[in-house]
Design a protein around this motif. Structure first.
Motif, PDB file in Angstrom:
ATOM      1  N   LEU A 155       0.172  -5.243  -8.630  1.00 28.42           N
ATOM      2  CA  LEU A 155       0.628  -4.669  -7.374  1.00 28.42           C
ATOM      3  C   LEU A 155       0.633  -3.164  -7.565  1.00 28.42           C
ATOM      4  N   SER A 156      -0.158  -2.441  -6.756  1.00 24.45           N
ATOM      5  CA  SER A 156      -0.329  -1.010  -6.990  1.00 24.45           C
ATOM      6  C   SER A 156       0.030  -0.215  -5.741  1.00 24.45           C
ATOM      7  N   VAL A 157       1.076   0.585  -5.862  1.00 21.69           N
ATOM      8  CA  VAL A 157       1.592   1.354  -4.730  1.00 21.69           C
ATOM      9  C   VAL A 157       0.659   2.523  -4.430  1.00 21.69           C
ATOM     10  N   SER A 158       0.550   2.882  -3.155  1.00 20.46           N
ATOM     11  CA  SER A 158      -0.235   4.062  -2.794  1.00 20.46           C
ATOM     12  C   SER A 158       0.459   5.311  -3.340  1.00 20.46           C
ATOM     13  N   MET A 172      -6.710   8.203  -0.593  1.00 26.76           N
ATOM     14  CA  MET A 172      -6.190   6.867  -0.898  1.00 26.76           C
ATOM     15  C   MET A 172      -7.328   5.911  -1.228  1.00 26.76           C
ATOM     16  N   TYR A 173      -8.401   6.002  -0.453  1.00 23.83           N
ATOM     17  CA  TYR A 173      -9.547   5.121  -0.714  1.00 23.83           C
ATOM     18  C   TYR A 173     -10.090   5.363  -2.121  1.00 23.83           C
ATOM     19  N   ALA A 182       5.797   8.708   1.577  1.00 26.26           N
ATOM     20  CA  ALA A 182       5.622   9.817   2.528  1.00 26.26           C
ATOM     21  C   ALA A 182       4.214   9.893   3.090  1.00 26.26           C
ATOM     22  N   SER A 183       3.420   8.844   2.915  1.00 28.93           N
ATOM     23  CA  SER A 183       2.104   8.789   3.549  1.00 28.93           C
ATOM     24  C   SER A 183       1.779   7.333   3.855  1.00 28.93           C
ATOM     25  N   ARG A 223     -11.304  -1.183   4.913  1.00 27.44           N
ATOM     26  CA  ARG A 223     -12.445  -0.619   4.161  1.00 27.44           C
ATOM     27  C   ARG A 223     -12.363  -1.006   2.687  1.00 27.44           C
ATOM     28  N   LEU A 224     -11.194  -0.867   2.103  1.00 29.00           N
ATOM     29  CA  LEU A 224     -11.018  -1.243   0.702  1.00 29.00           C
ATOM     30  C   LEU A 224     -11.214  -2.744   0.501  1.00 29.00           C
TER      31      LEU A 224
END
Length: 295
Positions: A103-106, A117-118, A142-143, A152-153
């Protein structure tokens, strides 16, 4: 990824009064979740207070959960951050054989663009030997990762298999559900709207409250997945007040107070977090006792 359908829980890290990790309490939490019907466990998510854990303590948490679980439930590991190269290095060097996904947080604080981010998750997908669950939680980072970036990902990388969507926006979740690839899973990261997301086509939830009330919460999600709407909403309204309460003064201070009321672990949190106040502690205690006596 059938193992990610239903209720996963983001495990707390119990501490003793001296702030050291209470491994015996962590084992009790794991066993409580397994006995309660939870489908999978998430190790070192935000709820684990991993921002305040040393590298050695993180290893202690991982090994304790693996031992306590003993292969009974699928495990997911939190591997994320705002330094892309550091996350990639961890994925290339860590033994992930005990886990079905990460599990990977932005990225937080940096506030990258959608293209940033992409590219961040592109690097993670290319480095990860196991499937990746994206984690969008703009209240902490905050984003906001927009639906078009998520889709897209999901389209470009086969090993990006799901998103934990925690923007608290059911419309945004529905936009992802409408446009996603067929096998991509949309998992709620918000306990209060987990059931509505499931009924809209979501795959389940990665929950905080689910570890405090595993039988009730996991049954609610299963009923939702089986389209037994009226029965599911009975659990929703049973738990609605306590869901609000556990986040009222921050996570995981609230859920740790629930575990203290259950006699499973201490309510200790590490600075900069502090315990809930006496008023909220009392309200949580009375909710736990009333609910346990009425079921």
């Amino acid at each position: 990824m059938q193992s990610l359908i239903g209720t996963g829980v983001a495990l707390v890290t119990p501490f003793k009064k001296d702030f050291s990790i209470d491994t015996e309490a962590l084992k009790r939490v794991v066993n409580f979740c397994v006995a309660g019907g939870i489908e999978y466990l998430v190790v070192l998510g935000t709820t684990a207070e991993n921002a305040t854990l040393s590298p050695q303590e993180k290893e202690q948490v991982i090994s304790t959960v693996i031992e306590a679980n003993n292969g009974r439930l699928p495990l997911v590991l939190g591997v994320g951050g705002n330094n892309t190269m550091e996350v990639v290095q961890e994925l290339q060097t860590r033994d992930l054989s005990a886990f079905v996904a990460i599990l990977s947080v932005s990225p937080y604080y940096n506030k990258p663009t959608q293209e940033g981010m992409y590219q961040h998750f592109k690097a993670i997908a290319e480095a990860s030997p196991i499937p990746v669950i994206l984690y969008n939680v703009p209240g902490r980072t905050a984003s906001n990762m927009l639906p078009e970036t998520v889709v897209r990902l999901a389209t470009d990388f086969e090993n990006i298999v799901a998103i934990k969507e925690a923007a608290g926006d059911i419309v945004q979740a529905m936009q992802i559900l409408k446009s996603k690839p067929e096998n991509f899973l949309v998992i709620s990261g918000d306990d209060m709207i987990a059931l509505p997301m499931v009924l809209a086509g979501g795959a389940g939830v990665i929950s905080v409250i689910g570890q405090g009330f595993p039988k009730e919460f996991s049954e609610m999600i299963r009923l939702g997945l089986n389209r037994k709407v009226d029965q599911a909403y009975k659990y929703q309204y049973l738990l609605a007040d306590v869901i609000d309460m556990i986040f009222e003064q921050g996570n995981p201070a609230g859920i740790k107070e629930v575990f203290a009321s259950l006699g499973i672990s201490e309510n200790t949190v590490r600075l900069p977090l502090v315990n809930v106040d006496q008023n909220l502690s009392s309200r949580l205690y009375h909710f736990v006792k009333k609910t346990n006596n009425s079921i």
